[in-house]
Design a protein around this motif. Sequence first.
Motif, PDB file in Angstrom:
ATOM      1  N   GLU A 151      42.647  79.179   8.890  1.00 24.45           N
ATOM      2  CA  GLU A 151      43.689  79.100   9.915  1.00 24.45           C
ATOM      3  C   GLU A 151      43.914  80.466  10.559  1.00 24.45           C
ATOM      4  N   PHE A 152      43.952  81.512   9.759  1.00 24.50           N
ATOM      5  CA  PHE A 152      44.101  82.863  10.308  1.00 24.50           C
ATOM      6  C   PHE A 152      42.916  83.222  11.210  1.00 24.50           C
ATOM      7  N   LEU A 153      41.713  82.830  10.792  1.00 23.87           N
ATOM      8  CA  LEU A 153      40.544  83.076  11.642  1.00 23.87           C
ATOM      9  C   LEU A 153      40.656  82.292  12.946  1.00 23.87           C
ATOM     10  N   ARG A 154      41.196  81.071  12.878  1.00 24.47           N
ATOM     11  CA  ARG A 154      41.354  80.237  14.071  1.00 24.47           C
ATOM     12  C   ARG A 154      42.287  80.877  15.092  1.00 24.47           C
ATOM     13  N   ILE A 155      43.380  81.486  14.642  1.00 25.93           N
ATOM     14  CA  ILE A 155      44.349  82.054  15.587  1.00 25.93           C
ATOM     15  C   ILE A 155      43.998  83.472  16.023  1.00 25.93           C
ATOM     16  N   THR A 156      43.055  84.108  15.355  1.00 20.95           N
ATOM     17  CA  THR A 156      42.694  85.495  15.687  1.00 20.95           C
ATOM     18  C   THR A 156      42.308  85.685  17.156  1.00 20.95           C
ATOM     19  N   PRO A 157      41.459  84.835  17.753  1.00 21.76           N
ATOM     20  CA  PRO A 157      41.131  85.039  19.169  1.00 21.76           C
ATOM     21  C   PRO A 157      42.358  84.970  20.083  1.00 21.76           C
ATOM     22  N   CYS A 158      43.290  84.104  19.766  1.00 24.45           N
ATOM     23  CA  CYS A 158      44.525  84.004  20.554  1.00 24.45           C
ATOM     24  C   CYS A 158      45.304  85.307  20.475  1.00 24.45           C
ATOM     25  N   VAL A 159      45.449  85.862  19.276  1.00 27.18           N
ATOM     26  CA  VAL A 159      46.164  87.122  19.085  1.00 27.18           C
ATOM     27  C   VAL A 159      45.454  88.243  19.834  1.00 27.18           C
ATOM     28  N   GLU A 160      44.152  88.301  19.722  1.00 28.63           N
ATOM     29  CA  GLU A 160      43.378  89.338  20.413  1.00 28.63           C
ATOM     30  C   GLU A 160      43.479  89.189  21.930  1.00 28.63           C
ATOM     31  N   ALA A 161      43.570  87.955  22.424  1.00 25.16           N
ATOM     32  CA  ALA A 161      43.709  87.719  23.864  1.00 25.16           C
ATOM     33  C   ALA A 161      45.037  88.267  24.395  1.00 25.16           C
ATOM     34  N   LYS A 162      45.976  88.488  23.528  1.00 28.84           N
ATOM     35  CA  LYS A 162      47.267  89.069  23.906  1.00 28.84           C
ATOM     36  C   LYS A 162      47.208  90.595  23.883  1.00 28.84           C
ATOM     37  N   GLY A 163      46.013  91.150  23.668  1.00 31.48           N
ATOM     38  CA  GLY A 163      45.837  92.596  23.673  1.00 31.48           C
ATOM     39  C   GLY A 163      46.154  93.273  22.358  1.00 31.48           C
ATOM     40  N   ILE A 164      46.192  92.503  21.290  1.00 28.73           N
ATOM     41  CA  ILE A 164      46.537  93.051  19.972  1.00 28.73           C
ATOM     42  C   ILE A 164      45.261  93.184  19.144  1.00 28.73           C
ATOM     43  N   ALA A 165      45.066  94.368  18.591  1.00 30.21           N
ATOM     44  CA  ALA A 165      43.921  94.601  17.719  1.00 30.21           C
ATOM     45  C   ALA A 165      44.199  93.961  16.360  1.00 30.21           C
ATOM     46  N   VAL A 166      43.298  93.110  15.942  1.00 30.83           N
ATOM     47  CA  VAL A 166      43.426  92.455  14.637  1.00 30.83           C
ATOM     48  C   VAL A 166      42.458  93.153  13.685  1.00 30.83           C
ATOM     49  N   ALA A 167      42.977  93.580  12.551  1.00 23.30           N
ATOM     50  CA  ALA A 167      42.136  94.229  11.541  1.00 23.30           C
ATOM     51  C   ALA A 167      41.041  93.265  11.091  1.00 23.30           C
ATOM     52  N   PRO A 168      39.882  93.785  10.753  1.00 27.86           N
ATOM     53  CA  PRO A 168      38.829  92.906  10.249  1.00 27.86           C
ATOM     54  C   PRO A 168      39.311  92.168   8.999  1.00 27.86           C
ATOM     55  N   PRO A 169      39.025  90.884   8.916  1.00 23.99           N
ATOM     56  CA  PRO A 169      39.481  90.135   7.739  1.00 23.99           C
ATOM     57  C   PRO A 169      38.670  90.510   6.506  1.00 23.99           C
ATOM     58  N   PRO A 170      39.290  90.340   5.337  1.00 25.02           N
ATOM     59  CA  PRO A 170      38.506  90.506   4.112  1.00 25.02           C
ATOM     60  C   PRO A 170      37.547  89.322   4.002  1.00 25.02           C
ATOM     61  N   SER A 171      36.702  89.339   3.017  1.00 26.14           N
ATOM     62  CA  SER A 171      35.857  88.161   2.795  1.00 26.14           C
ATOM     63  C   SER A 171      36.765  87.001   2.386  1.00 26.14           C
ATOM     64  N   LYS A 172      36.294  85.794   2.608  1.00 29.27           N
ATOM     65  CA  LYS A 172      37.090  84.627   2.234  1.00 29.27           C
ATOM     66  C   LYS A 172      37.372  84.631   0.733  1.00 29.27           C
ATOM     67  N   GLY A 173      36.364  84.981  -0.058  1.00 28.18           N
ATOM     68  CA  GLY A 173      36.555  85.023  -1.509  1.00 28.18           C
ATOM     69  C   GLY A 173      37.620  86.025  -1.922  1.00 28.18           C
ATOM     70  N   ALA A 174      37.600  87.211  -1.314  1.00 33.61           N
ATOM     71  CA  ALA A 174      38.600  88.232  -1.651  1.00 33.61           C
ATOM     72  C   ALA A 174      39.990  87.781  -1.220  1.00 33.61           C
ATOM     73  N   PHE A 175      40.093  87.151  -0.043  1.00 32.15           N
ATOM     74  CA  PHE A 175      41.380  86.657   0.446  1.00 32.15           C
ATOM     75  C   PHE A 175      41.944  85.604  -0.511  1.00 32.15           C
ATOM     76  N   VAL A 176      41.098  84.643  -0.884  1.00 29.50           N
ATOM     77  CA  VAL A 176      41.528  83.565  -1.786  1.00 29.50           C
ATOM     78  C   VAL A 176      41.957  84.142  -3.132  1.00 29.50           C
ATOM     79  N   GLU A 177      41.163  85.050  -3.673  1.00 28.99           N
ATOM     80  CA  GLU A 177      41.493  85.654  -4.965  1.00 28.99           C
ATOM     81  C   GLU A 177      42.843  86.378  -4.908  1.00 28.99           C
ATOM     82  N   GLN A 178      43.043  87.175  -3.855  1.00 28.43           N
ATOM     83  CA  GLN A 178      44.299  87.918  -3.710  1.00 28.43           C
ATOM     84  C   GLN A 178      45.475  86.969  -3.558  1.00 28.43           C
ATOM     85  N   LEU A 179      45.340  85.952  -2.698  1.00 30.85           N
ATOM     86  CA  LEU A 179      46.471  85.075  -2.396  1.00 30.85           C
ATOM     87  C   LEU A 179      46.841  84.181  -3.577  1.00 30.85           C
ATOM     88  N   THR A 180      45.874  83.773  -4.373  1.00 30.20           N
ATOM     89  CA  THR A 180      46.205  82.952  -5.537  1.00 30.20           C
ATOM     90  C   THR A 180      46.847  83.789  -6.641  1.00 30.20           C
TER      91      THR A 180
END
Length: 178
Positions: free
Chosen positions: A117-146
């Motif tokens: 979902e975060f990857l899905r909205i990233t282009p919209c955020v960037e289209a507003k002129g906001i720099a989005v930090a590179p995402p972590p790997s999906k595995g690292a994100f899942v591990e951290q969030l759980t």
Amino acid sequence: MRAEPRLRSWGAVGVVALLLSGCAGPSAPAPSTRTPAPDAAAASATGSVDQKQLALADCLRQRGWDVRVSSGGLGVDYPASQADRFQADEQACISQAGMDAAPPTVSSEEAAWLYDEFLRITPCVEAKGIAVAPPPSKGAFVEQLTAHPIPAWHPYDGAPDRATELAKDCPVAPWPGR
């Protein structure tokens, strides 16, 4: 001379509200350059801030912390050297505000969904002129969030002063099944 790193934390009730609404917030603690969110009076006037959040914010302010309140939760920036003091004050205030409940848990499936979902909205955020930090790997994100139910990466992090606008224009879909 380099400035001391700053950390951020979001109040426990805010974490629950963020996870259940699908508008996940930043990790606690992590480096921050966040600017103030709407004040408690404005957020309270809309009825979108829980009374326990306001009690937690008041308690932290009484202990000397600069707390921002929004419908998404509580935000506090502090120097890294003050992390232990902040965490002790936060725990005392959580208890004082009657918010001792265990934080919500996030399953691996939910974390993977949120990453997508975060990857899905990233282009919209960037289209507003906001720099989005590179995402972590999906595995690292899942591990951290759980392990800790606050995402360490969020597309809105590049413009915290525009979070309300971004939530409206580039919304994160509601959590499935919640």
